[in-house]
Design a protein around this motif. Structure first.
Motif, PDB file in Angstrom:
ATOM      1  N   ASN A  24      76.215 -30.399  -5.931  1.00  0.00           N
ATOM      2  CA  ASN A  24      76.640 -31.893  -5.648  1.00  0.00           C
ATOM      3  C   ASN A  24      78.120 -31.959  -6.043  1.00  0.00           C
ATOM      4  O   ASN A  24      78.566 -31.922  -7.091  1.00  0.00           O
ATOM      5  CB  ASN A  24      75.858 -32.614  -6.536  1.00  0.00           C
ATOM      6  CG  ASN A  24      75.746 -34.082  -6.014  1.00  0.00           C
ATOM      7  OD1 ASN A  24      76.654 -34.599  -5.573  1.00  0.00           O
ATOM      8  ND2 ASN A  24      74.582 -34.752  -5.856  1.00  0.00           N
ATOM      9  N   ALA A  28      82.537 -32.031   0.283  1.00  0.00           N
ATOM     10  CA  ALA A  28      82.266 -30.522   0.855  1.00  0.00           C
ATOM     11  C   ALA A  28      83.203 -30.405   1.919  1.00  0.00           C
ATOM     12  O   ALA A  28      83.295 -31.217   2.911  1.00  0.00           O
ATOM     13  CB  ALA A  28      80.756 -30.448   1.175  1.00  0.00           C
ATOM     14  N   ALA A  51      84.085 -28.773  -3.133  1.00  0.00           N
ATOM     15  CA  ALA A  51      83.685 -27.457  -2.894  1.00  0.00           C
ATOM     16  C   ALA A  51      83.965 -27.047  -1.407  1.00  0.00           C
ATOM     17  O   ALA A  51      84.000 -27.742  -0.339  1.00  0.00           O
ATOM     18  CB  ALA A  51      81.991 -27.416  -3.117  1.00  0.00           C
ATOM     19  N   VAL A 209      75.332 -30.165   3.285  1.00  0.00           N
ATOM     20  CA  VAL A 209      75.888 -29.099   4.111  1.00  0.00           C
ATOM     21  C   VAL A 209      74.838 -28.058   3.824  1.00  0.00           C
ATOM     22  O   VAL A 209      74.814 -27.623   2.600  1.00  0.00           O
ATOM     23  CB  VAL A 209      77.110 -28.520   3.828  1.00  0.00           C
ATOM     24  CG1 VAL A 209      77.757 -27.401   4.433  1.00  0.00           C
ATOM     25  CG2 VAL A 209      78.092 -29.928   4.088  1.00  0.00           C
ATOM     26  N   THR A 211      73.917 -24.059   3.999  1.00  0.00           N
ATOM     27  CA  THR A 211      74.336 -22.816   4.152  1.00  0.00           C
ATOM     28  C   THR A 211      73.423 -21.890   4.132  1.00  0.00           C
ATOM     29  O   THR A 211      72.312 -21.928   3.805  1.00  0.00           O
ATOM     30  CB  THR A 211      75.594 -22.588   2.929  1.00  0.00           C
ATOM     31  OG1 THR A 211      74.834 -22.329   2.009  1.00  0.00           O
ATOM     32  CG2 THR A 211      76.331 -23.780   2.807  1.00  0.00           C
ATOM     33  N   ILE A 216      74.694 -27.772  -0.062  1.00  0.00           N
ATOM     34  CA  ILE A 216      75.795 -28.727  -0.840  1.00  0.00           C
ATOM     35  C   ILE A 216      75.606 -30.294  -0.605  1.00  0.00           C
ATOM     36  O   ILE A 216      75.683 -30.712   0.642  1.00  0.00           O
ATOM     37  CB  ILE A 216      77.315 -28.380  -0.781  1.00  0.00           C
ATOM     38  CG1 ILE A 216      77.490 -26.872  -1.013  1.00  0.00           C
ATOM     39  CG2 ILE A 216      78.326 -29.006  -1.374  1.00  0.00           C
ATOM     40  CD1 ILE A 216      78.816 -26.200  -0.726  1.00  0.00           C
ATOM     41  N   ALA A 218      77.067 -33.976  -0.708  1.00  0.00           N
ATOM     42  CA  ALA A 218      78.531 -34.686  -0.857  1.00  0.00           C
ATOM     43  C   ALA A 218      78.691 -35.802  -0.125  1.00  0.00           C
ATOM     44  O   ALA A 218      77.785 -36.192   0.533  1.00  0.00           O
ATOM     45  CB  ALA A 218      79.451 -33.547  -0.099  1.00  0.00           C
ATOM     46  N   VAL A 221      82.048 -34.946   4.146  1.00  0.00           N
ATOM     47  CA  VAL A 221      82.259 -33.584   4.742  1.00  0.00           C
ATOM     48  C   VAL A 221      83.638 -33.500   5.635  1.00  0.00           C
ATOM     49  O   VAL A 221      83.673 -34.231   6.554  1.00  0.00           O
ATOM     50  CB  VAL A 221      81.043 -33.086   5.392  1.00  0.00           C
ATOM     51  CG1 VAL A 221      81.381 -31.559   6.145  1.00  0.00           C
ATOM     52  CG2 VAL A 221      79.757 -33.037   4.663  1.00  0.00           C
TER      53      VAL A 221
END
Ligand code: FES
Length: 499
Positions: A24, A28, A51, A209, A211, A216, A218, A221
């Motif tokens: 978190n 992102a 991140a 997000v 992956t 993630i 956020a 983005v």
């Protein structure tokens, strides 16, 4: 890597971990090139938790395959193109904002002690033997109108029919800069993940997000992916091009440090020197064509070599690489929130100027996220509608996409039998009613993947110079095993096990 750039050879490889599990953060960032890493730097400095996820290695997308040239005016289609689509004010805004981005790179490299060979050099544009004189004249007038001081052109080993220079532009090693900056932000708490491919972005109260190895969450983005991943209206406003680069050593004298743009009637070439582990290199970039639309592109590198040999005393060819660019419909990149999304920021349409525009995008977006007024937000607004300035390219590009889609679905088959695919060749073949992209390697083994681009269903074309499957619609590119190399597609070409 099959065709490493001079920058890859001259920069240490990074080793950031893969994302494992969920996370978190405030922001992102998808993409670890100059846009993503600069935005991460600016936002981390402002106190945001950040991140960055990068599908491959830091800087190994467009940044590591660029020229490392930085200039206030516009390469490729030129500054006068902005003047004719908009007005003199817009040209001034573009030039001033680009100059500010170059200043920021210089400041960051200096303040953070990043060894990236940043130096101020002249930028020169010229035509030889009377070709493309009018383009150069228009560019000179546009530069003056935009407030740039114009000087006589620098000497060059060909008769120059028209030319001019700008002083105090710049060059650097873009990969050393980006990897150096990544080291700095990582050591001060910014999270960086390599080998972590984003597969989707979901927007709600917060963004997620997704992956290949964790999610993630956020508040915002940034899609720092050269062209946004997924389906965006802006894809209808972009043309995807590939171009090629060679780096050679010379027997004789090298040209003075600087950026040299040589205009010819149907081509333009960018030339500069750089230091490499193989000594001093002279590089040339050119032979541009639309992604997926030049079937016979295998000789692109040879033509670039011939271009250099005609002008310089070449000793040896040391590097060959290629790069992609996305040209915007109205001559100005799209930076900021896209039309549909509220929390996702995009940065695309940089054409030949990704290093300068990528830095500018990071400046604009990081201000927008912090709710700081940025003087150039409006100029580059990603949700702008500019029907008059965009009309001809919008119509042309969307006709091309529709035409390719229809033509390829009806007719695109390069061969009827697998035996027609020779070693080292790729062909689209219809097998059992399925369009397959088939490559035969040197030892005769076949690699087959679906020929249908997972982005929006166009048929991919073989790229002989780079051994990849390229989509002519919006520039997605795939390796022979189907993995995504670049472009808007999130997913790989489907593997076909039985052919
Ligand atoms: Fe859009 Fe292939 S990149 S359909």
């Amino acid at each position: 890597m099959e065709n490493p750039s001079v920058w890859r050879d001259a920069s240490p490889e990074t080793t950031y971990p893969q994302l494992r599990g969920d996370l978190n953060v405030d922001v992102a960032i998808i993409g670890g090139g100059i846009t993503g890493i600069t935005a991460a730097y600016l936002l981390s400095k402002a106190g945001k938790s950040v991140a960055v996820v990068e599908a491959r290695k830091i800087g190994e997308g467009a940044t590591g395959f660029s020229t490392g040239n930085l200039y206030a005016t516009i390469g490729g289609e030129g500054l006068h193109n902005v003047g004719s689509k908009f007005d003199a004010n817009k040209m001034k805004e573009v030039v001033n904002s680009r100059a500010a981005a170059i200043d920021l790179i210089e400041q960051i490299a200096g303040n953070e002690g990043i060894e990236c060979s940043f130096e101020r050099v002249p930028w020169t544009l010229f035509s030889v033997e009377g070709k493309s004189e009018s383009f150069v004249i228009k560019e000179k007038e546009a530069a003056e109108t935009a407030g740039l001081e114009v000087f006589p052109h620098i000497s060059y080993p060909m008769p120059v029919s028209e030319g001019f220079s700008l002083q105090n532009q710049a060059q650097f090693n873009p990969l050393k800069y980006v990897t150096g900056l990544a080291t700095k932000i990582y050591s001060s708490g910014c999270q960086i993940f390599e080998g972590t491919r984003a597969t989707n972005v979901k927007e709600g109260e917060t963004c997620v997000v997704e992956t290949t190895s964790g999610n993630i969450t956020a508040s915002q983005v940034i899609m720092a992916t050269h062209t946004p991943k997924g389906i965006y209206f802006v894809h209808t406003l972009l043309e995807a091009y590939r171009e090629y680069a060679v780096g050679v050593t010379l027997k004789g004298e090298y040209p003075a440090a600087g950026v040299y743009w040589e205009m010819q009637s149907s081509e333009h070439y960018s030339v500069r020197t750089a230091d490499s582990p193989k000594g001093k290199i002279l590089m040339a970039l050119g032979q541009m064509h639309k992604v997926g639309l030049k079937e016979e592109n295998a000789d692109s590198f040879e033509k670039l070599e011939a271009f250099l040999r005609e002008r310089f005393d070449v000793a040896s060819v040391e590097y060959r690489w290629s790069a992609q660019q996305f040209k915007p419909a109205d001559g100005i990149p799209y930076i900021g929130k896209s039309i549909a999304d509220n929390k996702t920021y995009i940065a695309t349409g940089f054409a030949a100027d990704g290093l300068t525009y990528g830095t500018l995008a990071a400046m604009i977006i990081s201000d927008q996220i912090q709710e700081i007024e940025n003087p150039w937000s409006k100029t580059y607004d990603a949700s702008r509608i500019t029907p008059l300035a965009s009309a001809s390219k919008f119509a042309k590009e969307n006709f091309t996409v529709a035409y390719e889609l229809a033509k390829d679905w009806l007719f695109k088959e390069d061969a009827n039998e697998l035996s027609e695919v020779k070693p080292n060749e790729g062909k689209v073949i219809k097998l059992n009613g399925t369009k397959c992209a088939v490559y035969r390697n040197e030892s005769g083994s076949l690699h087959a993947v679906s020929a249908i681009c997972p982005h929006m269903g166009c048929i991919v074309h073989w790229n002989a110079a780079e051994k990849s499957w390229d989509c002519p619609c919006h520039g997605s590119r795939f390796a022979i095993d189907g993995e995504v190399l670049e472009g808007p597609a999130y997913n790989p070409l489907k593997k076909l096990n039985q052919i």
